[in-house]
Write an enzyme that holds these catalytic residues in place. Structure first.
Site, mmCIF file in Angstrom:
data_model
loop_
_atom_site.group_PDB
_atom_site.id
_atom_site.type_symbol
_atom_site.label_atom_id
_atom_site.label_comp_id
_atom_site.label_asym_id
_atom_site.label_seq_id
_atom_site.Cartn_x
_atom_site.Cartn_y
_atom_site.Cartn_z
ATOM 1 N N GLY A 1 30.564 -36.280 11.624
ATOM 2 C CA GLY A 1 29.304 -36.135 11.198
ATOM 3 C C GLY A 1 28.785 -37.654 11.327
ATOM 4 N N LYS B 1 26.509 -28.767 -4.335
ATOM 5 C CA LYS B 1 27.143 -30.165 -4.572
ATOM 6 C C LYS B 1 27.706 -30.423 -5.758
ATOM 7 C CE LYS B 1 27.218 -32.948 -1.495
ATOM 8 N NZ LYS B 1 28.322 -33.365 -0.419
#
Ligand SMILES: NC(=O)c1ccc[n+]([C@@H]2O[C@H](COP(=O)([O-])OP(=O)(O)OC[C@H]3O[C@@H](n4cnc5c(N)ncnc54)[C@H](O)[C@@H]3O)[C@@H](O)[C@H]2O)c1
Length: 508
Positions: free
Chosen positions: A24, A170
Site C-alpha cells: 500500500g 481504527k
C-alpha cells in the site's frame, strides 16, 4: 533482556520483520526504508491481488532485494489467521498497516479488515512469539467530527461517539493493539499520523484532484481559517522505525502507548489544499460555503444516490473530507519526540514539492502554475458582481443563501421525491399554506412576552387590473395553444408539425 536479543546484539545479522499492507501507500515507503537501512530481512505481506510488481519497479531496490532473498512477498488476507501465522513465523517484528478502503461504505467489510484483522494479527503475533508490533493508527481516532482539536496530545480520550465509521474501527483496533502490550512477551505501540500525503498517495491527493476536476474544488468549506497538521509519508515510515528502535531498546515508556506523528508544521488547511491544486494546475478553492450547508448538500446527494442511483459518489469519503476541511486539528508531538526519538526527516515544503512532482501524471497542464494570492477573485465572482443575486449564489449573505437553498431543496423534495403526482403536490402545498396562514391568523398578539406581527389583509389583496391582465394573458396563451394544436391535427402547417416532432424527440 531476552536471550535471542542478546545473541542478536553479539551477532548483528539481519533481523526479520513483516510489513502487513506492504504494497500500500505507506507500506511501500516503509519497505523501501527498511531495505535501505540494510539491517532487515523484509517480508512484504499484502492481499494476493496487490502483490505483483509495477513495471516501474522492475529495477527497483525491492526487485533487487527479492532476487537476492533479502525480501519476499507473501499473499495474506488478514481476515484469515492461519495465513498471518505462515507469514510471520520466525520474525521478530511486525509493522501493521491495515487496508480499510476509504472508498467503501461497507460496514461489515471494514469491520472485518480493521477490527477482526487487528485481533488476528495480535493473536498470531502472540502465538508465534513475535517481540514487537507497531500499528499504524490515525490521528482521526481522537476526532469526533464536530470539535476542533488545538495542539491535542495523547491525553485526549477517544470520543464516545464517532461520526465516521472507519475512525471508530481504527480506534477499536488501536485499543486492542495497545491492550495486548506486554502479554506473551509482545511489546506494542501505535502511531497516529495526521493527514498523510506523498508519493504514491492513494487517498488525499487523488481525492483533491478529483474534487477539482468535478468543479467542487472551487469551494472552501467553512471559514477557511482552520489549521491542520499534515505528515509527509516518509516521516510516517521514519516514525515506525524510531518506534521499533525504542521498543527494541526496552524503552518501557514507549510500550503500550500511542503517539501523534506530524510534520511539526501546522498549516492553514486551505493553503495546503491550494498549494497542491495550484501546483498541479487546477483552480484553487475560493468560494466559501458554510460547513453545515456542505453537509446538507452531501445529504441531498446521498438521498438522490439511494433513491435513484443518479449521482455516483463516495459518501463516507466526502463526509470525512468535509469534517477534516472545516475543523482545526493540530497535534502536539512532544511525546513522540521524547519517547521514541521522532523528528521529521522531510520538511512540509519539500514534501509538497516532491508530492506535486510525483503526481505530474494527474496535473492539468504540463507546466505547473505557482501558488500566488490565496484571496484572488474567482471568475464567477467577477462575472456575478456584487448584486443581491450574487450575494445569495456566492454565500456572501449566509443566512439568506441558506434560507433560499433550504426552500428550494424542500420544494424539490415535495414535487419530485415524494412520489406524488404534480397536481396532488400542488394541492397539498396550497392546503398547507392555507393552514399555515389560518394558524398564524389566530395567534394571540403576544406569546411569552414576544409580540407576534399581524399580517394586514392588504397583503392578500391583488389589484383588479393585475387580475384582469393575468386572466387575459392566460386566455391568450390558451387560445394560441389550441390554435397550434388544431393546425397540427389538420396537417395545415408542416413547419409546425416538424417542429413538434423535434420537440418530442428532444424531450425523450
Ligand atoms: N493514507 C493516509 O492518509 C493515512 C493517514 C493516517 C492513517 N492511515 C492509516 O494507515 C493505514 C494504511 O494506509 P495506506 O494509505 O497505506 O492504505 P492503502 O490503501 O494504500 O494500503 C493498504 C494495503 O492493505 C492491503 N489490504 C487490503 N485488504 C487487505 C486484507 N484483507 N489483507 C491484507 N492486506 C490487505 C491493500 O492491498 C493495500 O496494499 C490505513 O489503515 C489508514 O487508515 C492512512
Amino acid at each position: 533482556m531476552a536471550m535471542d536479543d542478546r545473541l542478536a546484539e553479539l551477532n548483528p545479522k539481519p533481523r526479520t520483520c513483516v510489513v502487513f499492507g506492504g504494497r500500500g501507500f505507506l507500506g511501500r515507503s516503509l519497505v523501501l526504508r527498511l531495505l535501505k537501512l540494510g539491517k532487515w530481512i523484509v517480508r512484504v505481506a499484502d492481499s494476493t491481488q496487490s502483490l505483483h510488481l509495477d513495471p516501474s519497479e522492475r529495477d527497483s531496490l525491492l526487485s533487487q532485494a527479492l532476487s537476492s532473498g533479502i525480501a519476499s512477498l507473501h499473499g495474506v488476507d488478514v481476515r484469515d489467521k492461519s495465513q498471518i501465522i505462515t507469514a510471520i513465523e520466525g520474525s521478530s517484528v511486525v509493522f501493521y498497516f491495515d487496508g480499510a478502503d476509504l472508498r467503501t461504505d461497507d460496514f461489515y467489510h471494514c469491520y472485518m479488515i480493521v477490527v477482526q484483522g487487528a485481533k488476528n494479527v495480535i493473536s498470531a503475533c502472540r502465538e508465534c512469539k513475535v517481540r514487537r508490533l507497531i500499528y499504524n493508527s490515525s490521528a482521526d481516532v481522537v476526532f469526533d467530527g464536530s470539535h476542533d482539536i488545538n495542539n491535542g496530545d495523547e491525553s485526549l480520550p477517544y470520543p464516545w461517539k464517532f461520526d465516521d465509521m472507519l475512525s471508530d474501527f481504527k480506534a477499536q483496533a488501536e485499543a486492542l493493539v495497545l491492550r495486548s502490550n506486554d502479554i506473551d512477551g509482545l511489546l506494542t505501540c501505535a502511531l497516529r499520523p495526521s493527514n498523510v500525503f506523498g508519493h504514491g498517495d492513494s487517498h488525499l491527493v487523488p481525492f483533491l484532484v478529483n474534487l477539482a476536476k468535478s468543479g467542487w474544488g472551487k469551494f472552501i468549506i467553512g471559514s477557511g481559517e482552520n489549521r491542520s497538521d499534515f505528515t509527509y509519508a516518509e516521516n510516517v515510515t521514519h516514525a515506525h522505525i524510531c518506534a521499533e528502535e525504542a521498543l527494541d531498546n526496552r524503552m518501557v515508556s514507549a510500550a503500550g502507548k500511542a503517539f501523534f506523528i506530524t510534520n511539526l508544521e501546522p498549516a492553514n488547511f486551505w493553503e495546503f489544499v491550494t498549494l497542491i491544486l495550484d501546483g498541479l494546475g487546477y483552480q484553487r478553492p475560493l468560494v466559501k460555503v458554510p460547513a453545515k450547508m456542505a453537509r446538507y448538500i452531501l445529504l441531498f446527494f446521498k438521498l438522490m444516490t439511494e433513491k435513484y442511483g443518479l449521482i455516483k459518489h463516495n459518501h463516507s469519503m466526502s463526509a470525512h473530507y468535509i469534517q477534516l476541511a472545516s475543523h482545526t486539528r493540530t497535534f502536539d508531538c512532544t511525546a513522540a519526540r521524547n519517547q521514541i526519538g521522532y523528528s521529521p526527516v522531510v520538511s512540509l515544503e519539500e514534501g509538497v514539492t516532491l508530492t506535486i512532482g510525483s503526481f505530474s501524471h494527474l496535473a492539468k497542464y504540463s507546466s505547473f502554475t505557482s501558488y500566488s494570492d490565496f484571496n484572488e477573485q474567482s471568475k464567477v465572482e467577477k462575472l456575478l458582481g456584487s448584486g443581491e443575486v450574487a450575494d445569495i449564489l456566492l454565500w456572501r449573505d449566509e443566512k439568506k443563501s441558506f434560507t433560499y437553498f433550504l426552500a428550494l431543496s424542500l420544494l424539490f423534495y415535495w414535487f419530485f421525491l415524494c412520489g406524488r403526482t404534480f397536481a396532488s403536490s400542488v394541492s397539498k402545498l396550497l392546503l398547507l399554506v392555507s393552514f399555515g396562514l389560518y394558524g398564524y391568523g389566530i395567534l394571540p398578539p403576544k406569546i411569552l412576552g414576544l409580540t407576534v406581527k399581524s399580517l394586514s389583509l392588504s397583503c392578500f389583496e391583488i389589484p383588479k387590473m393585475v387580475v384582469k391582465d393575468m386572466i387575459a394573458t392566460i386566455a391568450y396563451l390558451w387560445n394560441r395553444g389550441v390554435g397550434y394544436m388544431r393546425q397540427l391535427a389538420q396537417g395545415d402547417d408542416w413547419d409546425i408539425f416538424f417542429k413538434g416532432i423535434e420537440l418530442c424527440r428532444c424531450s425523450c
